[in-house]
Design a protein around this motif. Structure first.
Motif, mmCIF file in Angstrom:
data_model
loop_
_atom_site.group_PDB
_atom_site.id
_atom_site.type_symbol
_atom_site.label_atom_id
_atom_site.label_comp_id
_atom_site.label_asym_id
_atom_site.label_seq_id
_atom_site.Cartn_x
_atom_site.Cartn_y
_atom_site.Cartn_z
ATOM 1 N N UNK A 46 6.605 1.929 9.365
ATOM 2 C CA UNK A 46 6.320 3.593 10.116
ATOM 3 C C UNK A 46 5.959 4.687 9.655
ATOM 4 N N UNK A 47 4.994 5.287 10.525
ATOM 5 C CA UNK A 47 4.323 6.692 9.604
ATOM 6 C C UNK A 47 4.645 7.098 8.558
ATOM 7 N N UNK A 48 4.744 6.958 7.824
ATOM 8 C CA UNK A 48 4.625 8.005 6.603
ATOM 9 C C UNK A 48 5.036 9.368 7.082
ATOM 10 N N UNK B 28 11.908 -3.477 13.859
ATOM 11 C CA UNK B 28 12.858 -2.074 13.778
ATOM 12 C C UNK B 28 11.511 -1.505 12.821
ATOM 13 N N UNK B 29 10.790 -0.330 13.528
ATOM 14 C CA UNK B 29 9.678 0.663 12.854
ATOM 15 C C UNK B 29 10.373 1.767 12.176
ATOM 16 N N UNK B 30 10.459 1.767 10.973
ATOM 17 C CA UNK B 30 11.057 2.901 10.185
ATOM 18 C C UNK B 30 10.174 3.184 9.306
ATOM 19 N N UNK B 31 10.320 4.518 9.069
ATOM 20 C CA UNK B 31 9.701 5.708 8.141
ATOM 21 C C UNK B 31 9.437 5.229 7.490
ATOM 22 N N UNK B 32 8.237 4.957 6.314
ATOM 23 C CA UNK B 32 7.694 4.196 5.131
ATOM 24 C C UNK B 32 8.364 5.555 4.018
ATOM 25 N N UNK B 33 8.757 6.749 4.529
ATOM 26 C CA UNK B 33 9.808 7.461 3.319
ATOM 27 C C UNK B 33 11.533 7.061 3.364
ATOM 28 N N UNK B 34 11.382 6.497 4.621
ATOM 29 C CA UNK B 34 13.214 6.296 4.155
ATOM 30 C C UNK B 34 12.857 5.038 3.735
ATOM 31 N N UNK B 35 11.918 4.118 4.416
ATOM 32 C CA UNK B 35 11.881 2.495 3.700
ATOM 33 C C UNK B 35 12.198 2.948 2.005
ATOM 34 N N UNK B 36 11.137 3.670 2.136
ATOM 35 C CA UNK B 36 11.150 4.070 0.587
ATOM 36 C C UNK B 36 12.780 3.997 -0.669
ATOM 37 N N UNK B 37 12.750 5.739 -0.043
ATOM 38 C CA UNK B 37 14.377 6.244 0.039
ATOM 39 C C UNK B 37 15.925 4.271 -0.588
#
Length: 115
Positions: free
Chosen positions: A62-64, A26-35
């Motif tokens: 994924x792209x931030x 699963x690719x996840x926006x890096x902002x969501x990953x960090x949060x």
């Protein structure tokens, strides 16, 4: 004795893409990953609110700032674009540590942005 406890949860995020012909994950926006305190290659459980499907896979950055949440490979058959999912990770820890542990829970908006 170690037990498994909730470590992180991205609650009710929207699937933006599904790529069947991909290796997997699963690719996840890096902002969501960090949060959510998720790291690349971490094992996650994905629960589809729309159809009840559940699967386990691993995270790819994924792209931030893109809001991207994409199921790749065979997992792409478990959700349609627009489906709402919950992404969960767990951690193993000693019982006493687990009693004090506080998981990270995030609740993105309808565009998969941090509120």
């Amino acid at each position: 004795m170690q037990i498994q406890v909730l470590k992180s949860k991205i609650h009710r995020v929207k699937i933006t893409q599904a790529e069947l012909h991909y290796v997997g994950s699963i690719t996840i926006d890096e902002d969501l990953m960090d949060a959510a305190n998720l790291i690349e290659n971490e094992k996650v459980q994905v629960v589809n609110v729309n159809n009840g499907e559940r699967l386990e896979t691993y995270v790819i950055k994924g792209e931030r700032g893109s809001g991207k949440v994409c199921l790749n490979g065979p997992a792409a058959r478990k959700a349609a674009v627009g489906d709402i999912v919950i992404i969960i990770s767990y951690a193993g820890m000693e019982l006493e540590e687990a009693k004090k542990f506080k998981p990270v829970l995030i609740f993105p908006d309808e565009k998969n942005r941090i509120i």
